[in-house]
Enzyme design. Sequence first.
Site, short mmCIF file in Angstrom:
data_model
loop_
_atom_site.label_atom_id
_atom_site.label_comp_id
_atom_site.label_asym_id
_atom_site.label_seq_id
_atom_site.Cartn_x
_atom_site.Cartn_y
_atom_site.Cartn_z
CG HIS A 69 -0.37 0.13 2.54
ND1 HIS A 69 0.56 -0.76 3.03
CD2 HIS A 69 -0.57 1.03 3.53
CE1 HIS A 69 0.89 -0.40 4.26
NE2 HIS A 69 0.23 0.69 4.59
CG HIS A 82 0.02 4.37 4.93
ND1 HIS A 82 -0.80 3.57 5.69
CD2 HIS A 82 -0.67 5.52 4.67
CE1 HIS A 82 -1.95 4.21 5.90
NE2 HIS A 82 -1.90 5.39 5.29
CG ASP A 114 5.08 2.68 7.01
OD1 ASP A 114 4.20 3.22 6.32
OD2 ASP A 114 4.83 1.81 7.88
CG HIS A 115 4.26 -0.32 3.97
ND1 HIS A 115 4.30 -1.62 4.40
CD2 HIS A 115 3.83 0.41 5.04
CE1 HIS A 115 3.89 -1.68 5.66
NE2 HIS A 115 3.61 -0.45 6.08
CG HIS A 151 -3.89 -0.05 6.56
ND1 HIS A 151 -3.72 0.05 7.92
CD2 HIS A 151 -2.84 0.63 6.01
CE1 HIS A 151 -2.65 0.78 8.17
NE2 HIS A 151 -2.10 1.14 7.04
CG ASP A 179 0.78 -1.17 7.63
OD1 ASP A 179 1.67 -2.03 7.82
OD2 ASP A 179 1.01 0.05 7.64
CG HIS A 233 4.12 -2.38 10.56
ND1 HIS A 233 3.24 -1.60 11.27
CD2 HIS A 233 4.36 -1.71 9.41
CE1 HIS A 233 2.95 -0.52 10.55
NE2 HIS A 233 3.62 -0.56 9.43
ZN ZN Z 1 3.08 0.69 7.81
ZN ZN Z 2 -0.09 1.66 6.53
#
Ligand code: ZN
Ligand code: ZN
Length: 305
Positions: A64, A66, A68-69, A144, A214, A272
């Site tokens: 996805h 976000h 951090d990914h 999510h 997530d 995570h």
């Molecule tokens: Zn994340």
């Molecule tokens: Zn996320």
Amino acid sequence: MQKDFELTILGTGSATPTRLRHPSAQYLRMEGDYFLIDCGEGTQNQILKFGLRFNKIKYILISHLHGDHYFGLPGMITTMSLQGRLEPLTIIGPSELWPIIELILKSGNTTLTYEINFIPTDAEQPALVLEKAQWEIRSFPLRHRIKCTGFLIKEKGPLRKISKQACEKLGVPFSFYDSLKAGANYIAPDGKTYENALLTLPAAPNRTYAYVSDSIYDEGILPHISGADWLYHEATFKHDLLDRALITFHTTSLQAGEIAARAQVKNLILGHFSARYADVGPLLEEAKTAFPNSRIAIEGELIQL
Ligand SMILES: [Zn+2]
Ligand SMILES: [Zn+2]
């Protein structure tokens, strides 16, 4: 001997990096193919640190959008080009990812030395994303805050294994080995037929790896990950912060253990983790109360799946 199916954890943190943890990324080797699963910021440095190779990677899976990914992705694809990569790269992720990549490349007047083959994921329903002779990748929806998918990576087959001793004794040509693996009988030059079972050994079991990035606790994913050999499941919080997990659409370590138990997977890897935890030992202990065969994702660790 079983074929390669091994995972190197590159990042175990969540939204913000810490001194100890990087955002999500995993490097997977399967049947001679190399995959990157999520690509948080700093993934390139982790790949270098752990002695892995950029240009081996053929497939990048993004769960996805976000940061951090996937914030490591623009740097990664640029480095591959600077290294003179020629082989096409396949990126699998949300449809909105492709215009982002295009904009970044266009803004920098960057022409890559290789082609990108982009495959959009569907966050509404499960789908077969990519299929090869030896493996397949399926995606399934995760609940999510934004569109998000998990991935199920599965060995295919089953191909039988060659009994070298029996084949060499009969002088079966190498060119016939693939047919034997697929189950064919062997007809010798003298016309005599040899049953497949005399020349092969039973197939190794097909292994599966389920990646749940997530997600809020969601039993809706159980049919997609049921019986997996390995499950990676996010465990952002300890269960005393369940309220926080619900608001942010994340899972607690206890809930991750419960999902693993309900899905009857064989192994659970937790990751995570929220930046608030310097020590994630208590999260592991909590998951183990629901699912004893749990472990913590450790950056740099190589796991034989
Ligand atoms: Zn994340
Ligand atoms: Zn996320």
